[in-house]
Scaffold this motif. Structure first.
Motif, PDB file in Angstrom:
ATOM      1  N   ALA A  88       0.844  -1.199   0.000  1.00  0.00           N
ATOM      2  CA  ALA A  88       0.000   0.000   0.000  1.00  0.00           C
ATOM      3  C   ALA A  88       0.875   1.244   0.000  1.00  0.00           C
ATOM      4  O   ALA A  88       2.011   1.222   0.477  1.00  0.00           O
ATOM      5  N   VAL A  89       0.349   2.337  -0.539  1.00  0.00           N
ATOM      6  CA  VAL A  89       1.042   3.616  -0.501  1.00  0.00           C
ATOM      7  C   VAL A  89       0.229   4.567   0.360  1.00  0.00           C
ATOM      8  O   VAL A  89      -0.999   4.624   0.253  1.00  0.00           O
ATOM      9  N   TRP A 136       2.773  10.224  -7.603  1.00  0.00           N
ATOM     10  CA  TRP A 136       1.884   9.382  -6.790  1.00  0.00           C
ATOM     11  C   TRP A 136       1.565   8.069  -7.503  1.00  0.00           C
ATOM     12  O   TRP A 136       1.535   7.009  -6.889  1.00  0.00           O
ATOM     13  N   ARG A 137       1.336   8.133  -8.816  1.00  0.00           N
ATOM     14  CA  ARG A 137       1.076   6.909  -9.566  1.00  0.00           C
ATOM     15  C   ARG A 137       2.298   5.982  -9.543  1.00  0.00           C
ATOM     16  O   ARG A 137       2.154   4.760  -9.495  1.00  0.00           O
ATOM     17  N   SER A 185       2.393   4.316  -6.263  1.00  0.00           N
ATOM     18  CA  SER A 185       1.351   3.281  -6.228  1.00  0.00           C
ATOM     19  C   SER A 185       1.803   2.020  -6.956  1.00  0.00           C
ATOM     20  O   SER A 185       1.492   0.896  -6.536  1.00  0.00           O
ATOM     21  N   GLU A 186       2.548   2.188  -8.045  1.00  0.00           N
ATOM     22  CA  GLU A 186       3.064   1.040  -8.780  1.00  0.00           C
ATOM     23  C   GLU A 186       4.023   0.222  -7.921  1.00  0.00           C
ATOM     24  O   GLU A 186       4.009  -1.019  -7.955  1.00  0.00           O
ATOM     25  N   ASP A 199       2.051  -1.805  -5.581  1.00  0.00           N
ATOM     26  CA  ASP A 199       1.487  -2.963  -6.269  1.00  0.00           C
ATOM     27  C   ASP A 199       2.531  -4.061  -6.468  1.00  0.00           C
ATOM     28  O   ASP A 199       2.188  -5.243  -6.577  1.00  0.00           O
ATOM     29  N   ALA A 210      -5.828   8.442  -2.778  1.00  0.00           N
ATOM     30  CA  ALA A 210      -4.751   8.774  -1.843  1.00  0.00           C
ATOM     31  C   ALA A 210      -5.251   8.684  -0.415  1.00  0.00           C
ATOM     32  O   ALA A 210      -6.304   9.216  -0.078  1.00  0.00           O
TER      33      ALA A 210
END
Length: 294
Positions: A28-29, A168-169, A172-173, A176, A201
Protein backbone atom coordinates in the motif's frame (compact mmCIF):
# COMPACT_ATOMS: atom_id res chain seq x y z
CA UNK A 1 5.61 -5.63 7.00
CA UNK A 2 3.76 -3.00 9.00
CA UNK A 3 5.65 0.07 10.29
CA UNK A 4 3.96 2.12 12.99
CA UNK A 5 5.09 5.39 14.54
CA UNK A 6 3.59 5.71 18.03
CA UNK A 7 3.42 9.38 19.09
CA UNK A 8 6.99 10.17 18.05
CA UNK A 9 8.50 13.63 18.34
CA UNK A 10 11.92 15.23 18.02
CA UNK A 11 13.57 18.25 19.60
CA UNK A 12 12.72 20.40 22.58
CA UNK A 13 8.97 20.68 22.77
CA UNK A 14 8.65 18.92 19.41
CA UNK A 15 10.24 21.80 17.50
CA UNK A 16 11.98 19.54 14.97
CA UNK A 17 8.93 17.25 14.74
CA UNK A 18 5.70 17.63 16.72
CA UNK A 19 4.02 14.53 18.14
CA UNK A 20 3.16 12.30 15.19
CA UNK A 21 1.50 8.90 14.82
CA UNK A 22 1.17 7.09 11.50
CA UNK A 23 1.26 3.67 9.90
CA UNK A 24 2.19 2.22 6.50
CA UNK A 25 2.49 -1.35 5.33
CA UNK A 26 3.42 -3.76 2.56
CA UNK A 27 1.39 -3.49 -0.63
CA UNK A 28 0.00 0.00 0.00
CA UNK A 29 1.04 3.62 -0.50
CA UNK A 30 0.28 6.24 2.13
CA UNK A 31 1.13 9.91 2.48
CA UNK A 32 2.06 11.86 5.59
CA UNK A 33 2.04 15.62 6.12
CA UNK A 34 5.21 17.39 7.23
CA UNK A 35 5.97 21.03 6.57
CA UNK A 36 8.78 23.50 7.24
CA UNK A 37 12.28 22.96 5.89
CA UNK A 38 13.49 20.37 8.38
CA UNK A 39 10.49 18.29 9.45
CA UNK A 40 10.07 16.17 6.29
CA UNK A 41 13.62 14.85 6.60
CA UNK A 42 13.27 14.33 10.35
CA UNK A 43 10.07 12.34 9.86
CA UNK A 44 11.69 10.33 7.08
CA UNK A 45 14.71 9.50 9.23
CA UNK A 46 12.53 8.33 12.11
CA UNK A 47 10.14 6.34 9.89
CA UNK A 48 13.07 4.50 8.30
CA UNK A 49 14.81 3.71 11.59
CA UNK A 50 17.72 6.10 11.09
CA UNK A 51 16.91 8.48 13.93
CA UNK A 52 15.76 7.82 17.47
CA UNK A 53 12.72 9.92 18.38
CA UNK A 54 12.70 12.14 21.44
CA UNK A 55 9.42 10.59 22.57
CA UNK A 56 7.43 7.59 21.43
CA UNK A 57 8.76 4.67 19.44
CA UNK A 58 8.68 2.98 16.04
CA UNK A 59 7.63 -0.66 15.68
CA UNK A 60 7.88 -3.19 12.86
CA UNK A 61 5.07 -5.74 13.01
CA UNK A 62 4.54 -4.82 16.65
CA UNK A 63 8.17 -5.08 17.79
CA UNK A 64 10.97 -2.54 18.13
CA UNK A 65 13.86 -3.39 15.81
CA UNK A 66 15.57 -0.35 14.32
CA UNK A 67 18.38 -2.40 12.83
CA UNK A 68 15.95 -4.47 10.78
CA UNK A 69 13.98 -1.34 9.87
CA UNK A 70 17.09 0.34 8.47
CA UNK A 71 17.92 -2.72 6.39
CA UNK A 72 14.38 -3.10 5.04
CA UNK A 73 13.37 0.52 4.34
CA UNK A 74 15.15 2.85 1.92
CA UNK A 75 15.10 6.59 2.56
CA UNK A 76 14.77 8.28 -0.84
CA UNK A 77 15.52 11.88 -1.81
CA UNK A 78 15.41 13.34 1.72
CA UNK A 79 16.63 16.97 1.59
CA UNK A 80 20.10 17.47 3.11
CA UNK A 81 20.27 13.75 3.93
CA UNK A 82 20.00 11.49 0.90
CA UNK A 83 19.17 13.73 -2.04
CA UNK A 84 21.84 13.81 -4.77
CA UNK A 85 23.51 17.12 -5.52
CA UNK A 86 21.62 18.94 -8.26
CA UNK A 87 24.73 19.35 -10.46
CA UNK A 88 25.64 15.64 -10.60
CA UNK A 89 24.73 14.00 -13.89
CA UNK A 90 22.04 11.36 -13.81
CA UNK A 91 24.56 8.75 -14.98
CA UNK A 92 26.81 9.69 -12.05
CA UNK A 93 23.96 9.23 -9.56
CA UNK A 94 23.04 5.89 -11.11
CA UNK A 95 26.64 4.68 -11.18
CA UNK A 96 27.12 5.38 -7.49
CA UNK A 97 23.93 3.57 -6.52
CA UNK A 98 24.77 0.60 -8.74
CA UNK A 99 28.04 0.36 -6.83
CA UNK A 100 26.24 0.25 -3.49
CA UNK A 101 23.90 -2.40 -4.89
CA UNK A 102 26.93 -4.56 -5.70
CA UNK A 103 26.54 -4.61 -9.48
CA UNK A 104 28.52 -3.13 -12.37
CA UNK A 105 28.95 0.59 -11.76
CA UNK A 106 30.99 1.96 -14.67
CA UNK A 107 29.61 4.85 -16.76
CA UNK A 108 28.74 2.28 -19.43
CA UNK A 109 26.79 0.20 -16.91
CA UNK A 110 24.95 3.32 -15.75
CA UNK A 111 23.97 4.30 -19.30
CA UNK A 112 22.80 0.77 -20.09
CA UNK A 113 20.70 0.68 -16.93
CA UNK A 114 19.09 4.01 -17.79
CA UNK A 115 18.43 2.84 -21.34
CA UNK A 116 16.71 -0.30 -20.09
CA UNK A 117 14.53 1.88 -17.87
CA UNK A 118 13.70 4.16 -20.82
CA UNK A 119 15.75 7.19 -19.75
CA UNK A 120 18.96 6.68 -21.72
CA UNK A 121 18.75 10.15 -23.28
CA UNK A 122 18.96 11.72 -19.81
CA UNK A 123 22.29 10.14 -18.85
CA UNK A 124 24.27 13.37 -19.24
CA UNK A 125 21.62 15.67 -17.76
CA UNK A 126 22.20 17.05 -14.23
CA UNK A 127 19.68 15.38 -11.96
CA UNK A 128 18.46 18.80 -10.83
CA UNK A 129 17.05 19.28 -14.34
CA UNK A 130 15.30 15.92 -14.58
CA UNK A 131 11.48 15.89 -14.71
CA UNK A 132 10.02 15.29 -11.21
CA UNK A 133 8.18 12.09 -12.15
CA UNK A 134 11.24 10.67 -13.95
CA UNK A 135 13.39 11.56 -10.94
CA UNK A 136 11.08 9.65 -8.59
CA UNK A 137 10.95 6.65 -10.91
CA UNK A 138 14.73 6.46 -11.25
CA UNK A 139 15.54 6.99 -7.56
CA UNK A 140 12.94 4.45 -6.41
CA UNK A 141 14.14 1.87 -8.94
CA UNK A 142 17.68 2.38 -7.67
CA UNK A 143 16.48 1.99 -4.07
CA UNK A 144 14.99 -1.45 -4.63
CA UNK A 145 18.17 -2.75 -6.28
CA UNK A 146 19.63 -3.31 -2.83
CA UNK A 147 19.01 -6.75 -1.44
CA UNK A 148 16.47 -6.90 1.38
CA UNK A 149 14.63 -3.68 0.55
CA UNK A 150 10.95 -4.08 1.45
CA UNK A 151 9.80 -0.49 1.74
CA UNK A 152 10.51 3.07 0.64
CA UNK A 153 10.10 6.38 2.43
CA UNK A 154 10.00 9.05 -0.28
CA UNK A 155 10.55 12.56 1.06
CA UNK A 156 9.04 15.73 -0.40
CA UNK A 157 8.70 14.84 -4.10
CA UNK A 158 6.37 17.85 -4.37
CA UNK A 159 9.28 20.23 -3.81
CA UNK A 160 10.47 19.57 -7.38
CA UNK A 161 7.22 20.84 -8.90
CA UNK A 162 5.04 19.11 -11.44
CA UNK A 163 1.64 17.51 -10.93
CA UNK A 164 1.31 15.23 -7.88
CA UNK A 165 -0.43 12.55 -9.90
CA UNK A 166 2.86 11.74 -11.67
CA UNK A 167 4.95 10.68 -8.68
CA UNK A 168 1.88 9.38 -6.79
CA UNK A 169 1.08 6.91 -9.57
CA UNK A 170 4.69 5.75 -9.54
CA UNK A 171 4.57 5.24 -5.76
CA UNK A 172 1.35 3.28 -6.23
CA UNK A 173 3.06 1.04 -8.78
CA UNK A 174 5.79 0.18 -6.26
CA UNK A 175 3.11 -0.65 -3.71
CA UNK A 176 1.49 -2.96 -6.27
CA UNK A 177 4.88 -4.64 -6.65
CA UNK A 178 4.79 -5.52 -2.95
CA UNK A 179 6.66 -2.66 -1.28
CA UNK A 180 5.54 -0.62 1.72
CA UNK A 181 5.38 2.99 0.50
CA UNK A 182 5.29 6.18 2.58
CA UNK A 183 5.37 9.54 0.77
CA UNK A 184 6.02 12.60 2.95
CA UNK A 185 4.50 15.74 1.43
CA UNK A 186 3.31 19.26 2.20
CA UNK A 187 -0.22 20.48 2.65
CA UNK A 188 -0.74 21.79 -0.90
CA UNK A 189 0.22 18.45 -2.46
CA UNK A 190 -2.05 16.64 0.01
CA UNK A 191 -5.02 18.78 -0.98
CA UNK A 192 -4.30 18.13 -4.65
CA UNK A 193 -4.12 14.38 -4.09
CA UNK A 194 -7.34 14.29 -2.11
CA UNK A 195 -9.14 16.13 -4.91
CA UNK A 196 -8.00 13.53 -7.45
CA UNK A 197 -10.45 10.89 -6.35
CA UNK A 198 -9.26 8.35 -8.88
CA UNK A 199 -5.85 8.22 -7.16
CA UNK A 200 -7.39 6.95 -3.90
CA UNK A 201 -4.75 8.77 -1.84
CA UNK A 202 -4.88 7.78 1.83
CA UNK A 203 -3.30 9.69 4.69
CA UNK A 204 -1.02 7.52 6.82
CA UNK A 205 -1.86 9.60 9.88
CA UNK A 206 -4.96 8.61 11.77
CA UNK A 207 -6.11 6.07 14.34
CA UNK A 208 -3.17 3.93 15.39
CA UNK A 209 -3.60 0.97 17.70
CA UNK A 210 -2.19 1.74 21.17
CA UNK A 211 1.28 0.36 21.78
CA UNK A 212 0.92 -2.42 24.37
CA UNK A 213 4.07 -2.79 26.44
CA UNK A 214 4.99 -6.02 28.12
CA UNK A 215 4.52 -6.16 31.90
CA UNK A 216 6.32 -8.44 34.38
CA UNK A 217 4.50 -11.72 34.95
CA UNK A 218 2.81 -11.99 38.34
CA UNK A 219 3.50 -14.86 40.70
CA UNK A 220 0.43 -17.17 40.66
CA UNK A 221 1.16 -18.11 44.29
CA UNK A 222 0.93 -14.50 45.48
CA UNK A 223 -1.85 -13.74 47.91
CA UNK A 224 -4.84 -11.66 46.86
CA UNK A 225 -3.82 -8.93 49.26
CA UNK A 226 -0.40 -8.69 47.65
CA UNK A 227 -1.97 -8.50 44.17
CA UNK A 228 -4.15 -5.60 45.31
CA UNK A 229 -1.21 -3.76 46.81
CA UNK A 230 0.34 -0.92 44.75
CA UNK A 231 3.76 -2.30 45.61
CA UNK A 232 3.00 -5.47 43.63
CA UNK A 233 2.54 -3.54 40.38
CA UNK A 234 5.39 -2.78 38.03
CA UNK A 235 6.56 0.78 38.63
CA UNK A 236 7.96 1.00 35.10
CA UNK A 237 6.43 -1.33 32.50
CA UNK A 238 8.89 0.00 29.93
CA UNK A 239 11.71 -1.86 31.71
CA UNK A 240 10.71 -5.07 29.93
CA UNK A 241 11.04 -3.49 26.49
CA UNK A 242 14.40 -3.11 24.84
CA UNK A 243 15.33 0.39 23.83
CA UNK A 244 15.52 0.82 20.03
CA UNK A 245 18.97 0.85 18.52
CA UNK A 246 20.05 3.47 16.05
CA UNK A 247 23.48 2.13 15.09
CA UNK A 248 23.12 2.63 11.36
CA UNK A 249 26.33 2.28 9.34
CA UNK A 250 27.70 5.63 8.22
CA UNK A 251 28.40 6.60 4.65
CA UNK A 252 31.55 8.41 3.54
CA UNK A 253 29.65 10.14 0.76
CA UNK A 254 27.18 12.33 2.62
CA UNK A 255 26.97 15.08 5.17
CA UNK A 256 23.88 15.39 7.35
CA UNK A 257 22.81 18.38 9.46
CA UNK A 258 23.86 18.22 13.08
CA UNK A 259 20.29 19.21 13.90
CA UNK A 260 19.28 15.67 12.87
CA UNK A 261 21.60 14.01 15.37
CA UNK A 262 20.85 11.61 18.23
CA UNK A 263 21.53 14.17 20.92
CA UNK A 264 17.85 15.14 21.01
CA UNK A 265 18.69 18.78 20.36
CA UNK A 266 16.96 20.17 17.28
CA UNK A 267 19.09 23.33 16.96
CA UNK A 268 18.48 24.45 13.40
CA UNK A 269 21.14 27.18 13.61
CA UNK A 270 24.10 24.85 13.97
CA UNK A 271 26.34 24.03 11.04
CA UNK A 272 26.42 20.58 9.40
CA UNK A 273 28.66 17.94 10.89
CA UNK A 274 30.41 15.20 8.95
CA UNK A 275 29.13 11.67 9.50
CA UNK A 276 31.26 9.39 11.63
CA UNK A 277 32.75 6.19 10.20
CA UNK A 278 30.91 2.89 10.34
CA UNK A 279 30.62 1.86 13.98
CA UNK A 280 28.22 -0.16 16.07
CA UNK A 281 27.40 2.72 18.36
CA UNK A 282 24.14 4.66 18.35
CA UNK A 283 23.82 7.15 15.52
CA UNK A 284 20.84 8.89 13.99
CA UNK A 285 21.52 8.99 10.29
CA UNK A 286 22.71 6.62 7.62
CA UNK A 287 23.24 8.59 4.45
CA UNK A 288 24.75 8.49 1.01
CA UNK A 289 25.15 10.98 -1.79
CA UNK A 290 22.67 9.11 -3.91
CA UNK A 291 18.89 9.22 -3.97
CA UNK A 292 18.27 5.84 -2.26
CA UNK A 293 19.74 6.18 1.19
CA UNK A 294 19.76 3.16 3.48
Amino acid sequence: MRITLHEVSKGRGGQALPTTSLEFHTGAVRFALAETEQRPSVLGLIASGRMKPETGRVTVDGTTNNRMLRRAVALVDAPDVSDPHADITLAGVVGEELMFAGVGATPLHARRWLTQLGFGELAGVPIGNVDPAARVRILCELAVLREGTEGIVLVSPDRHGGSPDGWWRIASEFADRGYAMLVIIGGSAAVALERMNELEAINASGPVEPLVLETPATDPDSSASDADSPASESENPDESVDEPRADAPGSPHEEAPQSLSEDGEADRDETPATDTPDTDTDTDTDTTENGAER
